[in-house]
Scaffold this motif. Structure first.
Motif, PDB file in Angstrom:
ATOM      1  N   GLY A  79       2.324  10.784  10.986  1.00 32.34           N
ATOM      2  CA  GLY A  79       1.385  11.031   9.901  1.00 32.34           C
ATOM      3  C   GLY A  79       1.152   9.825   9.021  1.00 32.34           C
ATOM      4  O   GLY A  79       0.339   9.878   8.111  1.00 32.34           O
ATOM      5  N   TRP A  80       1.875   8.741   9.261  1.00 33.75           N
ATOM      6  CA  TRP A  80       1.738   7.530   8.465  1.00 33.75           C
ATOM      7  C   TRP A  80       1.309   6.388   9.370  1.00 33.75           C
ATOM      8  O   TRP A  80       1.809   6.236  10.473  1.00 33.75           O
ATOM      9  CB  TRP A  80       3.050   7.161   7.775  1.00 33.75           C
ATOM     10  CG  TRP A  80       3.496   8.193   6.788  1.00 33.75           C
ATOM     11  CD1 TRP A  80       4.349   9.225   7.019  1.00 33.75           C
ATOM     12  CD2 TRP A  80       3.095   8.308   5.428  1.00 33.75           C
ATOM     13  NE1 TRP A  80       4.511   9.968   5.877  1.00 33.75           N
ATOM     14  CE2 TRP A  80       3.755   9.418   4.879  1.00 33.75           C
ATOM     15  CE3 TRP A  80       2.249   7.569   4.600  1.00 33.75           C
ATOM     16  CZ2 TRP A  80       3.599   9.815   3.561  1.00 33.75           C
ATOM     17  CZ3 TRP A  80       2.100   7.970   3.281  1.00 33.75           C
ATOM     18  CH2 TRP A  80       2.764   9.080   2.782  1.00 33.75           C
ATOM     19  N   VAL A  81       0.385   5.567   8.900  1.00 31.53           N
ATOM     20  CA  VAL A  81      -0.151   4.448   9.672  1.00 31.53           C
ATOM     21  C   VAL A  81       0.120   3.168   8.897  1.00 31.53           C
ATOM     22  O   VAL A  81      -0.129   3.093   7.696  1.00 31.53           O
ATOM     23  CB  VAL A  81      -1.681   4.620   9.881  1.00 31.53           C
ATOM     24  CG1 VAL A  81      -2.263   3.452  10.644  1.00 31.53           C
ATOM     25  CG2 VAL A  81      -1.974   5.932  10.576  1.00 31.53           C
ATOM     26  N   ARG A  82       0.633   2.161   9.612  1.00 31.02           N
ATOM     27  CA  ARG A  82       0.891   0.864   8.975  1.00 31.02           C
ATOM     28  C   ARG A  82      -0.429   0.141   8.760  1.00 31.02           C
ATOM     29  O   ARG A  82      -1.304   0.145   9.608  1.00 31.02           O
ATOM     30  CB  ARG A  82       1.813   0.013   9.840  1.00 31.02           C
ATOM     31  CG  ARG A  82       2.157  -1.309   9.171  1.00 31.02           C
ATOM     32  CD  ARG A  82       3.215  -2.089   9.921  1.00 31.02           C
ATOM     33  NE  ARG A  82       4.521  -1.463   9.966  1.00 31.02           N
ATOM     34  CZ  ARG A  82       5.394  -1.429   8.954  1.00 31.02           C
ATOM     35  NH1 ARG A  82       5.065  -1.967   7.801  1.00 31.02           N
ATOM     36  NH2 ARG A  82       6.557  -0.867   9.084  1.00 31.02           N
ATOM     37  N   VAL A  83      -0.580  -0.478   7.583  1.00 26.83           N
ATOM     38  CA  VAL A  83      -1.748  -1.296   7.269  1.00 26.83           C
ATOM     39  C   VAL A  83      -1.250  -2.687   6.885  1.00 26.83           C
ATOM     40  O   VAL A  83      -0.070  -2.885   6.627  1.00 26.83           O
ATOM     41  CB  VAL A  83      -2.603  -0.690   6.124  1.00 26.83           C
ATOM     42  CG1 VAL A  83      -3.187   0.657   6.530  1.00 26.83           C
ATOM     43  CG2 VAL A  83      -1.803  -0.545   4.841  1.00 26.83           C
ATOM     44  N   SER A  84      -2.150  -3.635   6.850  1.00 24.35           N
ATOM     45  CA  SER A  84      -1.760  -4.994   6.475  1.00 24.35           C
ATOM     46  C   SER A  84      -1.358  -5.028   5.000  1.00 24.35           C
ATOM     47  O   SER A  84      -1.693  -4.132   4.218  1.00 24.35           O
ATOM     48  CB  SER A  84      -2.912  -5.963   6.722  1.00 24.35           C
ATOM     49  OG  SER A  84      -3.933  -5.749   5.768  1.00 24.35           O
ATOM     50  N   GLU A  85      -0.677  -6.100   4.638  1.00 26.48           N
ATOM     51  CA  GLU A  85      -0.267  -6.261   3.241  1.00 26.48           C
ATOM     52  C   GLU A  85      -1.488  -6.322   2.328  1.00 26.48           C
ATOM     53  O   GLU A  85      -1.496  -5.726   1.249  1.00 26.48           O
ATOM     54  CB  GLU A  85       0.577  -7.524   3.098  1.00 26.48           C
ATOM     55  CG  GLU A  85       1.181  -7.680   1.724  1.00 26.48           C
ATOM     56  CD  GLU A  85       2.136  -8.857   1.628  1.00 26.48           C
ATOM     57  OE1 GLU A  85       2.472  -9.227   0.490  1.00 26.48           O
ATOM     58  OE2 GLU A  85       2.541  -9.402   2.669  1.00 26.48           O
TER      59      GLU A  85
ATOM     60  N   PHE B 185       5.717  -0.040  -0.867  1.00 24.34           N
ATOM     61  CA  PHE B 185       6.903  -0.623  -0.252  1.00 24.34           C
ATOM     62  C   PHE B 185       6.763  -0.821   1.256  1.00 24.34           C
ATOM     63  O   PHE B 185       7.230  -1.827   1.783  1.00 24.34           O
ATOM     64  CB  PHE B 185       8.134   0.250  -0.523  1.00 24.34           C
ATOM     65  CG  PHE B 185       8.662   0.117  -1.923  1.00 24.34           C
ATOM     66  CD1 PHE B 185       9.769  -0.661  -2.186  1.00 24.34           C
ATOM     67  CD2 PHE B 185       8.052   0.767  -2.979  1.00 24.34           C
ATOM     68  CE1 PHE B 185      10.262  -0.795  -3.473  1.00 24.34           C
ATOM     69  CE2 PHE B 185       8.539   0.641  -4.270  1.00 24.34           C
ATOM     70  CZ  PHE B 185       9.647  -0.143  -4.521  1.00 24.34           C
ATOM     71  N   GLU B 186       6.174   0.138   1.933  1.00 26.86           N
ATOM     72  CA  GLU B 186       6.184   0.114   3.394  1.00 26.86           C
ATOM     73  C   GLU B 186       4.831  -0.236   4.006  1.00 26.86           C
ATOM     74  O   GLU B 186       4.723  -0.330   5.219  1.00 26.86           O
ATOM     75  CB  GLU B 186       6.674   1.458   3.917  1.00 26.86           C
ATOM     76  CG  GLU B 186       8.089   1.761   3.438  1.00 26.86           C
ATOM     77  CD  GLU B 186       8.575   3.149   3.794  1.00 26.86           C
ATOM     78  OE1 GLU B 186       7.796   3.954   4.356  1.00 26.86           O
ATOM     79  OE2 GLU B 186       9.748   3.434   3.507  1.00 26.86           O
ATOM     80  N   HIS B 187       3.820  -0.396   3.166  1.00 28.87           N
ATOM     81  CA  HIS B 187       2.450  -0.679   3.638  1.00 28.87           C
ATOM     82  C   HIS B 187       2.009   0.346   4.666  1.00 28.87           C
ATOM     83  O   HIS B 187       1.535   0.023   5.736  1.00 28.87           O
ATOM     84  CB  HIS B 187       2.344  -2.108   4.197  1.00 28.87           C
ATOM     85  CG  HIS B 187       2.745  -3.145   3.213  1.00 28.87           C
ATOM     86  ND1 HIS B 187       3.182  -4.384   3.584  1.00 28.87           N
ATOM     87  CD2 HIS B 187       2.798  -3.134   1.861  1.00 28.87           C
ATOM     88  CE1 HIS B 187       3.481  -5.093   2.516  1.00 28.87           C
ATOM     89  NE2 HIS B 187       3.259  -4.343   1.460  1.00 28.87           N
ATOM     90  N   ARG B 188       2.183   1.608   4.310  1.00 27.49           N
ATOM     91  CA  ARG B 188       1.775   2.727   5.156  1.00 27.49           C
ATOM     92  C   ARG B 188       0.874   3.651   4.347  1.00 27.49           C
ATOM     93  O   ARG B 188       1.085   3.837   3.160  1.00 27.49           O
ATOM     94  CB  ARG B 188       2.980   3.519   5.657  1.00 27.49           C
ATOM     95  CG  ARG B 188       3.881   2.728   6.573  1.00 27.49           C
ATOM     96  CD  ARG B 188       5.027   3.585   7.067  1.00 27.49           C
ATOM     97  NE  ARG B 188       5.965   2.835   7.856  1.00 27.49           N
ATOM     98  CZ  ARG B 188       5.808   2.586   9.155  1.00 27.49           C
ATOM     99  NH1 ARG B 188       4.784   3.068   9.789  1.00 27.49           N
ATOM    100  NH2 ARG B 188       6.700   1.878   9.804  1.00 27.49           N
ATOM    101  N   VAL B 189      -0.104   4.195   5.033  1.00 29.21           N
ATOM    102  CA  VAL B 189      -1.005   5.177   4.424  1.00 29.21           C
ATOM    103  C   VAL B 189      -1.011   6.409   5.317  1.00 29.21           C
ATOM    104  O   VAL B 189      -0.620   6.343   6.477  1.00 29.21           O
ATOM    105  CB  VAL B 189      -2.441   4.629   4.234  1.00 29.21           C
ATOM    106  CG1 VAL B 189      -2.456   3.472   3.250  1.00 29.21           C
ATOM    107  CG2 VAL B 189      -3.033   4.226   5.557  1.00 29.21           C
ATOM    108  N   LYS B 190      -1.452   7.519   4.770  1.00 36.90           N
ATOM    109  CA  LYS B 190      -1.584   8.739   5.577  1.00 36.90           C
ATOM    110  C   LYS B 190      -2.574   8.472   6.702  1.00 36.90           C
ATOM    111  O   LYS B 190      -3.570   7.778   6.520  1.00 36.90           O
ATOM    112  CB  LYS B 190      -2.094   9.905   4.721  1.00 36.90           C
ATOM    113  CG  LYS B 190      -1.062  10.531   3.847  1.00 36.90           C
ATOM    114  CD  LYS B 190      -0.219  11.466   4.648  1.00 36.90           C
ATOM    115  CE  LYS B 190       0.508  12.434   3.717  1.00 36.90           C
ATOM    116  NZ  LYS B 190       1.418  13.250   4.447  1.00 36.90           N
TER     117      LYS B 190
ATOM    118  N   GLY C  85      -6.684   5.169   6.471  1.00 35.16           N
ATOM    119  CA  GLY C  85      -6.739   3.713   6.631  1.00 35.16           C
ATOM    120  C   GLY C  85      -8.088   3.131   6.304  1.00 35.16           C
ATOM    121  O   GLY C  85      -8.199   2.071   5.710  1.00 35.16           O
ATOM    122  N   GLU C  86      -9.160   3.829   6.673  1.00 33.36           N
ATOM    123  CA  GLU C  86     -10.507   3.315   6.387  1.00 33.36           C
ATOM    124  C   GLU C  86     -10.799   3.321   4.895  1.00 33.36           C
ATOM    125  O   GLU C  86     -11.596   2.562   4.407  1.00 33.36           O
ATOM    126  CB  GLU C  86     -11.596   4.144   7.078  1.00 33.36           C
ATOM    127  CG  GLU C  86     -11.356   4.462   8.533  1.00 33.36           C
ATOM    128  CD  GLU C  86     -10.398   5.611   8.766  1.00 33.36           C
ATOM    129  OE1 GLU C  86     -10.552   6.685   8.127  1.00 33.36           O
ATOM    130  OE2 GLU C  86      -9.485   5.471   9.571  1.00 33.36           O
TER     131      GLU C  86
END
Length: 158
Positions: A3-9, A144-149, A153-154
């Protein structure tokens, strides 16, 4: 991490939830207060080293706990991506080792607690609540983790 997607800093920093705002301000204040509070606790519990091994062990435990508190505060304000698992280790080991130290070398000097088991339960409940908050907090994950639901991401720069 389902449920979490990594995004860039850069995407994380552009996200509307990025930063130590909201409830993270309360945690930040607690992190700041934990350091001088830890120093006061070490001072209150300090035993004369001439008393022998138990006094030295008690002093060492107090200093290790203070060091761990300082480390957690530094990692918090550096927004270290591994803060959540590091805090889980801090919470579990810290609680267990303090209980073990109290059992093995006796409680530290100072005013005795009327309910040491209740104190231990209260400490564990605090740590569990904070861990649950970090697990569920979108602001914590973005900062902290650079993650979004997933699916957000868009909209990271919204």
């Amino acid at each position: 991490m389902a449920g979490w997607v990594r995004v860039s800093e850069a995407e994380a920093e552009a996200h509307r939830l990025y930063g130590l705002g909201g409830w993270l301000r309360v945690v930040s204040a607690m992190m700041v207060l934990s350091v001088p509070g830890g120093v006061v606790l070490v001072w209150q519990q300090w035993m004369d080293p001439a008393l022998g091994g138990a006094a030295l062990a008690s002093n060492l435990v107090s200093l290790l706990q203070l060091g761990a508190q300082v480390a957690m505060a530094v990692l918090w304000f550096r927004r270290w991506p591994g803060f959540r698992p590091a805090y889980a280790v801090f919470a579990v080991l810290g609680t267990m080792l303090l209980a073990l130290a109290d059992w093995a070398i006796g409680p530290p000097p100072g005013p005795a607690s009327e309910d040491p088991v209740g104190d231990l339960v209260l400490e564990a409940a605090f740590h569990l609540a904070f861990l649950a908050y970090m697990q569920a907090s979108r602001r914590f994950r973005v900062t902290f983790e650079h993650r979004v639901k997933a699916g957000e991401g868009e909209c990271a720069s919204a």
